[in-house]
Design an enzyme around this catalytic site. Sequence first.
Site, PDB file in Angstrom:
ATOM      1  N   GLY A 148       0.817  -1.211   0.000  1.00 49.68           N
ATOM      2  CA  GLY A 148       0.000   0.000   0.000  1.00 49.68           C
ATOM      3  C   GLY A 148       0.849   1.258   0.000  1.00 49.68           C
ATOM      4  N   ASP A 204       0.209   8.024   6.061  1.00 52.31           N
ATOM      5  CA  ASP A 204      -0.974   8.571   6.745  1.00 52.31           C
ATOM      6  C   ASP A 204      -0.776   8.811   8.231  1.00 52.31           C
ATOM      7  OD1 ASP A 204      -0.804   5.893   7.447  1.00 52.31           O
ATOM      8  OD2 ASP A 204      -2.968   5.666   7.617  1.00 52.31           O
ATOM      9  N   TYR A 225      -5.434   5.874   9.199  1.00 57.93           N
ATOM     10  CA  TYR A 225      -6.414   4.959   8.614  1.00 57.93           C
ATOM     11  C   TYR A 225      -6.116   3.523   9.045  1.00 57.93           C
ATOM     12  CZ  TYR A 225      -7.307   9.049   5.754  1.00 57.93           C
ATOM     13  OH  TYR A 225      -7.594  10.322   5.330  1.00 57.93           O
ATOM     14  N   LEU A 262       4.687  -2.223   6.942  1.00 63.02           N
ATOM     15  CA  LEU A 262       5.617  -2.230   5.819  1.00 63.02           C
ATOM     16  C   LEU A 262       5.492  -0.933   5.033  1.00 63.02           C
ATOM     17  CD1 LEU A 262       7.623  -3.961   4.122  1.00 63.02           C
ATOM     18  CD2 LEU A 262       5.642  -4.718   2.792  1.00 63.02           C
TER      19      LEU A 262
END
Length: 264
Positions: free
Chosen positions: A221, A225, A229, A261
């Site tokens: 991903g 953030d 999230y 990760l």
Amino acid sequence: MADPDEESRTAASTDGSDTVQNSTPALTKTAQKKLLKQERLAARKAEKKAAEKQRKAEHKEQSRREWDEKLEALSPEEKAKLIESKNEARRERIKREKEEHRMKIERLKKAAEVGQKVVLDLDFGHLMTASEIQSLSQQIMYCYAANSRSANPTHLWLTGCTGEMEARLQNVPGFNNWIIEKENRPYIEALKDHKENLIYLTADAEDVIEELDLKSIYIIGGLVDRNRYKRITMDKANEHGIKAAKLPIGKYLKMSSSQVLTVN
């Protein structure tokens, strides 16, 4: 009497603002502290970078002066011999760098054919601030550089690469020459024919991967953030009906923070 058009515009504006507010969760106090710490670290990093640039410029100027002084002390014959020696060393260095570049290109092309495929899912741009997108673009740059130096590189895919994320990457020197796959479409569309082989790497998964499988396509991903999230990549894997797993990071590395990760 109120203007109906004005009421419509007001309602539309209110609905739009509510949507924006609801799409971005408010930061907790812990997250705010982490963000401030990150910003301070970024500022110090920028200062160090500027200082290092200045130091290199001064060193270069000093080396030039020393070279000129050295030449001044030599006879014409000695001067010519020294200059030729320096030029020869430069030619050898350029030759070596060209060979290293050629071998790097060969490794990356081979990886594109038979190597492990890794997808960087960049379909999270709408959830990040401009500084977070910039941070992610830097991570991607470091990731590609490290992968290029590897004796056995993976073949990288960038999916969902649109908007500001794409614009940031386009500003990276040489980006258009990278030997990768660049897709504006989300991974679930770009790799729909390989859905059964997709595995989303997420710290929230139960399954642990001990060995990589060349038939599998691993997804990371692309999201910076500050931990706003929760479970977003795990939920995405479930939504798309693909497998999810995590790497045994804690087994081999001691980490004071989370074992999430990152791209790089």
